[in-house]
Design an enzyme around this catalytic site. Structure first.
Site, PDB file in Angstrom:
ATOM      1  N   LYS A  87      -6.436  -3.713 -42.313  1.00 20.85           N
ATOM      2  CA  LYS A  87      -6.027  -4.482 -41.136  1.00 20.85           C
ATOM      3  C   LYS A  87      -7.257  -5.092 -40.491  1.00 20.85           C
ATOM      4  O   LYS A  87      -8.297  -4.438 -40.361  1.00 20.85           O
ATOM      5  CB  LYS A  87      -5.311  -3.596 -40.110  1.00 20.85           C
ATOM      6  CG  LYS A  87      -4.790  -4.362 -38.903  1.00 20.85           C
ATOM      7  CD  LYS A  87      -4.285  -3.435 -37.814  1.00 20.85           C
ATOM      8  CE  LYS A  87      -5.408  -2.814 -37.000  1.00 20.85           C
ATOM      9  NZ  LYS A  87      -4.930  -2.081 -35.811  1.00 20.85           N
ATOM     10  N   GLU A 116       0.839  -1.195   0.000  1.00 20.25           N
ATOM     11  CA  GLU A 116       0.000   0.000   0.000  1.00 20.25           C
ATOM     12  C   GLU A 116       0.877   1.249   0.000  1.00 20.25           C
ATOM     13  O   GLU A 116       2.095   1.164   0.177  1.00 20.25           O
ATOM     14  CB  GLU A 116      -0.934  -0.018   1.215  1.00 20.25           C
ATOM     15  CG  GLU A 116      -1.962  -1.140   1.168  1.00 20.25           C
ATOM     16  CD  GLU A 116      -2.927  -1.105   2.342  1.00 20.25           C
ATOM     17  OE1 GLU A 116      -2.836  -0.158   3.168  1.00 20.25           O
ATOM     18  OE2 GLU A 116      -3.784  -2.006   2.438  1.00 20.25           O
ATOM     19  N   ARG A 176      -8.288  -7.443 -36.978  1.00 15.57           N
ATOM     20  CA  ARG A 176      -7.792  -7.943 -35.692  1.00 15.57           C
ATOM     21  C   ARG A 176      -8.789  -8.932 -35.110  1.00 15.57           C
ATOM     22  O   ARG A 176      -9.984  -8.660 -35.036  1.00 15.57           O
ATOM     23  CB  ARG A 176      -7.571  -6.799 -34.706  1.00 15.57           C
ATOM     24  CG  ARG A 176      -6.967  -7.239 -33.371  1.00 15.57           C
ATOM     25  CD  ARG A 176      -6.894  -6.087 -32.375  1.00 15.57           C
ATOM     26  NE  ARG A 176      -5.995  -5.041 -32.820  1.00 15.57           N
ATOM     27  CZ  ARG A 176      -4.686  -5.052 -32.590  1.00 15.57           C
ATOM     28  NH1 ARG A 176      -4.129  -6.069 -31.932  1.00 15.57           N
ATOM     29  NH2 ARG A 176      -3.931  -4.042 -32.999  1.00 15.57           N
ATOM     30  N   HIS A 234      -7.213   7.965 -27.790  1.00 14.02           N
ATOM     31  CA  HIS A 234      -7.424   6.980 -28.857  1.00 14.02           C
ATOM     32  C   HIS A 234      -8.651   7.333 -29.694  1.00 14.02           C
ATOM     33  O   HIS A 234      -8.636   7.189 -30.917  1.00 14.02           O
ATOM     34  CB  HIS A 234      -7.587   5.587 -28.246  1.00 14.02           C
ATOM     35  CG  HIS A 234      -7.724   4.492 -29.250  1.00 14.02           C
ATOM     36  ND1 HIS A 234      -6.706   4.167 -30.116  1.00 14.02           N
ATOM     37  CD2 HIS A 234      -8.752   3.657 -29.539  1.00 14.02           C
ATOM     38  CE1 HIS A 234      -7.104   3.161 -30.902  1.00 14.02           C
ATOM     39  NE2 HIS A 234      -8.337   2.847 -30.571  1.00 14.02           N
ATOM     40  N   ASP A 281      -4.318   1.637 -40.804  1.00 15.44           N
ATOM     41  CA  ASP A 281      -5.554   0.858 -40.815  1.00 15.44           C
ATOM     42  C   ASP A 281      -6.721   1.771 -41.173  1.00 15.44           C
ATOM     43  O   ASP A 281      -6.585   2.998 -41.205  1.00 15.44           O
ATOM     44  CB  ASP A 281      -5.799   0.151 -39.473  1.00 15.44           C
ATOM     45  CG  ASP A 281      -5.789   1.109 -38.291  1.00 15.44           C
ATOM     46  OD1 ASP A 281      -6.128   2.297 -38.469  1.00 15.44           O
ATOM     47  OD2 ASP A 281      -5.437   0.679 -37.183  1.00 15.44           O
ATOM     48  N   THR A 298       0.873  -3.237 -35.987  1.00 19.29           N
ATOM     49  CA  THR A 298       0.135  -2.453 -36.971  1.00 19.29           C
ATOM     50  C   THR A 298       1.079  -1.657 -37.866  1.00 19.29           C
ATOM     51  O   THR A 298       0.952  -1.662 -39.098  1.00 19.29           O
ATOM     52  CB  THR A 298      -0.851  -1.507 -36.271  1.00 19.29           C
ATOM     53  OG1 THR A 298      -1.800  -2.280 -35.532  1.00 19.29           O
ATOM     54  CG2 THR A 298      -1.587  -0.636 -37.270  1.00 19.29           C
TER      55      THR A 298
END
Length: 323
Positions: A206, A39, A208, A134, A177, A239
């Site tokens: 691409k 901790e 996946r 992203h 991609d 990629t």
């Protein structure tokens, strides 16, 4: 707003120091203590009552601690800062974890980005700042508190302009991609304006399934061209490797890869170094502990510092999110 205070966890001190230098503000003191059972506790040593606080830490896993450990430390520190009377706490995570899973593609899939947002909100985080999430829309929609999304595109446009100075080849911007085509197209238009010339486009198919990648068909003309592969993240490198191989097979004269975040898990950097890549450019949103013969690091600390300055001065900050 009241006085500005800039903090960092120990793991992010090097990058936060660069932000502090660009901002002209010192890093505030804190205690970060680990206990024998695993901790830990964190507390500010500087007075933060009534202060406008910015807590800088990318959220990633490394050999010293997991991404979850860094996340819990950051969240607990946000709570401690709020309990100590901070007027506003902004979490500055140049690389924000759990951004890949932002929609359901299979039955009972989690929405990890939304759960992450809930954790920040329940600790009282007032704002979250990140670099090239992203999925920008998913990032902004997941949070109910304020968000500021900073694109790395202007940094890479200048990098590319330097690398392509005097280049008489056709120039092509490629997405590795189909999912990244929109990002690559925005970069292509910006680079065209910067260089005042026409820029071609291409992408590599691409597919996946789990951890397996397939595909690799190149769509677009790259023969004799200088090609820039644009992506947001290099993790395992699969990629970009597939895209670079397809583009090299298409007869490209030069190939450069640009990605906002470089995780380079496992042997990714070594695998990329074996490809005909003239340069692999990434920002320092994540620390780079391995050297690569073609690796180039673009400093994003001044951009982060400028965003903090504008947030503290109550604007205009949102203009930085527009490219």
């Amino acid at each position: 707003m009241s006085r500005l205070k800039l903090f960092s966890l120990d793991a992010g001190a090097d990058f936060a120091g660069r932000v502090a230098a660009a901002l002209g503000e010192p890093l505030a003191a804190h205690e970060e203590r680990d206990f024998v059972d695993g901790e830990h506790k964190l507390r500010p040593l500087d007075d933060v009552e009534g202060a406008d606080v910015y807590l800088v830490q990318s959220l990633y896993g490394d050999e010293h601690s997991s991404v979850d450990d860094k996340l819990v430390r950051l969240l607990f520190f946000v709570g401690a800062l709020k309990d100590a009377g901070a007027a506003r706490v902004t979490a500055v995570a140049p690389y924000l974890c759990y951004g890949r899973k932002d929609r359901r593609t299979k039955l009972h899939d989690p929405l990890s980005s939304r759960y992450l947002a809930s954790l920040f909100e329940c600790l009282g985080t007032d704002a979250v700042l990140t670099l090239d999430a992203h999925n920008q829309s998913a990032f902004e929609n997941a949070f109910r508190c304020r968000t500021l999304h900073l694109p790395a595109q202007p940094l890479f446009v200048e990098f590319a302009a330097e690398q392509l100075a005097g280049d008489g080849n056709p120039i092509v911007v490629a997405s590795p991609d189909v999912g990244g085509v929109k990002r690559a197209e925005a970069f292509r238009r910006a680079l065209g304006r910067r260089l005042e010339r026409d820029i071609g486009r291409a992408f590599v198919e691409k597919y996946r399934s789990g951890e397996k990648l397939s595909g690799g068909t190149l769509i677009g003309e790259v023969k004799g061209a200088s090609v820039l592969i644009v992506d947001d993240l290099i993790a395992g490198g699969g990629t970009v490797c597939r895209a670079a191989a397809a583009i090299a097979g298409g007869g490209a004269a030069r190939i450069l890869a640009l990605a906002s975040h470089g995780q380079f898990c496992g042997d990714a950097l070594a695998d990329l170094d074996r490809l005909p890549l003239e340069a692999i450019a990434i920002t320092n949103s994540l620390p780079q502990v391995r050297e690569g013969k073609s690796l180039r690091v673009v400093d994003c600390a001044p951009l982060i510092a400028e965003a903090i300055r504008r947030l503290h001065d109550d604007g205009p900050a949102t203009q930085l999110s527009v490219v």
